[in-house]
Design a protein around this motif. Sequence first.
Motif, PDB file in Angstrom:
ATOM      1  N   ARG A  47       9.281   6.295 -12.779  1.00  0.00           N
ATOM      2  CA  ARG A  47       9.970   5.066 -11.726  1.00  0.00           C
ATOM      3  C   ARG A  47      11.242   5.375 -11.705  1.00  0.00           C
ATOM      4  O   ARG A  47      12.084   5.943 -12.520  1.00  0.00           O
ATOM      5  N   GLN A  50      16.357   0.946  -8.902  1.00  0.00           N
ATOM      6  CA  GLN A  50      16.994   0.385  -7.718  1.00  0.00           C
ATOM      7  C   GLN A  50      16.465   1.355  -6.287  1.00  0.00           C
ATOM      8  O   GLN A  50      17.134   1.257  -5.454  1.00  0.00           O
ATOM      9  N   PRO A  52      13.691   1.621  -3.237  1.00  0.00           N
ATOM     10  CA  PRO A  52      13.267   0.449  -2.085  1.00  0.00           C
ATOM     11  C   PRO A  52      11.832   0.209  -2.917  1.00  0.00           C
ATOM     12  O   PRO A  52      11.281   0.936  -3.661  1.00  0.00           O
ATOM     13  N   GLU A  53      11.540  -1.048  -2.444  1.00  0.00           N
ATOM     14  CA  GLU A  53      10.456  -1.624  -3.168  1.00  0.00           C
ATOM     15  C   GLU A  53       9.141  -0.749  -2.778  1.00  0.00           C
ATOM     16  O   GLU A  53       8.193  -0.844  -3.869  1.00  0.00           O
ATOM     17  N   CYS A  54       9.029  -0.033  -1.894  1.00  0.00           N
ATOM     18  CA  CYS A  54       7.613   0.611  -1.371  1.00  0.00           C
ATOM     19  C   CYS A  54       7.641   2.030  -2.348  1.00  0.00           C
ATOM     20  O   CYS A  54       6.619   2.601  -2.461  1.00  0.00           O
ATOM     21  N   LYS A  56       7.116   4.136  -5.366  1.00  0.00           N
ATOM     22  CA  LYS A  56       6.512   4.153  -6.658  1.00  0.00           C
ATOM     23  C   LYS A  56       7.230   4.908  -7.734  1.00  0.00           C
ATOM     24  O   LYS A  56       7.326   4.491  -8.634  1.00  0.00           O
ATOM     25  N   ASP A  70       4.016   3.827  -2.139  1.00  0.00           N
ATOM     26  CA  ASP A  70       2.910   3.073  -2.404  1.00  0.00           C
ATOM     27  C   ASP A  70       2.528   2.443  -0.950  1.00  0.00           C
ATOM     28  O   ASP A  70       3.238   1.623  -0.515  1.00  0.00           O
ATOM     29  N   LYS A  73       2.143  -1.183  -0.421  1.00  0.00           N
ATOM     30  CA  LYS A  73       3.414  -2.075  -0.357  1.00  0.00           C
ATOM     31  C   LYS A  73       4.109  -1.708   1.038  1.00  0.00           C
ATOM     32  O   LYS A  73       4.621  -2.491   1.667  1.00  0.00           O
ATOM     33  N   ARG A  74       4.125  -0.609   1.560  1.00  0.00           N
ATOM     34  CA  ARG A  74       4.885  -0.079   2.723  1.00  0.00           C
ATOM     35  C   ARG A  74       4.250  -0.811   3.976  1.00  0.00           C
ATOM     36  O   ARG A  74       4.841  -1.155   4.772  1.00  0.00           O
ATOM     37  N   GLN A  78      -0.961  -6.469  -0.396  1.00  0.00           N
ATOM     38  CA  GLN A  78      -0.901  -6.473  -2.178  1.00  0.00           C
ATOM     39  C   GLN A  78      -1.003  -5.142  -2.649  1.00  0.00           C
ATOM     40  O   GLN A  78      -2.175  -4.651  -2.494  1.00  0.00           O
ATOM     41  N   GLU A 156      14.405   6.101   6.353  1.00  0.00           N
ATOM     42  CA  GLU A 156      13.712   6.124   4.922  1.00  0.00           C
ATOM     43  C   GLU A 156      13.356   7.758   4.544  1.00  0.00           C
ATOM     44  O   GLU A 156      13.467   7.992   3.399  1.00  0.00           O
TER      45      GLU A 156
END
Length: 170
Positions: A47, A50, A52-54, A56, A70, A73-74, A78, A156
Amino acid sequence: MFEETLEENSKLQEESLHLVTFELSGEEFGVDIMQVSEVIPVPRITRIPQAPECVKGLINLRGKILVVIDLNKRLGFQPKDTDSLSRILIVEVKDTVTGMLVNSVKEVMHLPLSSIEPPPEIIKSKINSEYLTGVGKVGDRLLIILNLAKVLGEEEIEELNELSSAKENI
């Protein structure tokens, strides 16, 4: 006879899209096989704080550090825990190699261009419509065809390059 067979094969290739199909959140998706260099089982993913959420995390693929996205998520689905069916598609988008985590890989197939239609409004409401190339009909199944260049925007891609190169410099 041989030339006719060659001509028929080239027509088949011209009139169909060669796809890798996979599952996300109970739906079947496909991407152009020319963007996928390989499909691998999910290795240990490191991991990144900090990120981005998508994102992994990072994987080491034969000495090369790759960022793993992921796709659940992108695309706003769920997220799903990885299991024995989970796979990472190693893809190249605009000269950036990255991994895309999917729930499972289904098959490699040729889809006739005549069976691909623009995405209906109902699908556009679930997924950003610019991510979609179209929807293919395969028997009684529907296959959502993704445009990976749009799934990962310019910003991105630059961020992924920075994450990969920063980790390699450590």
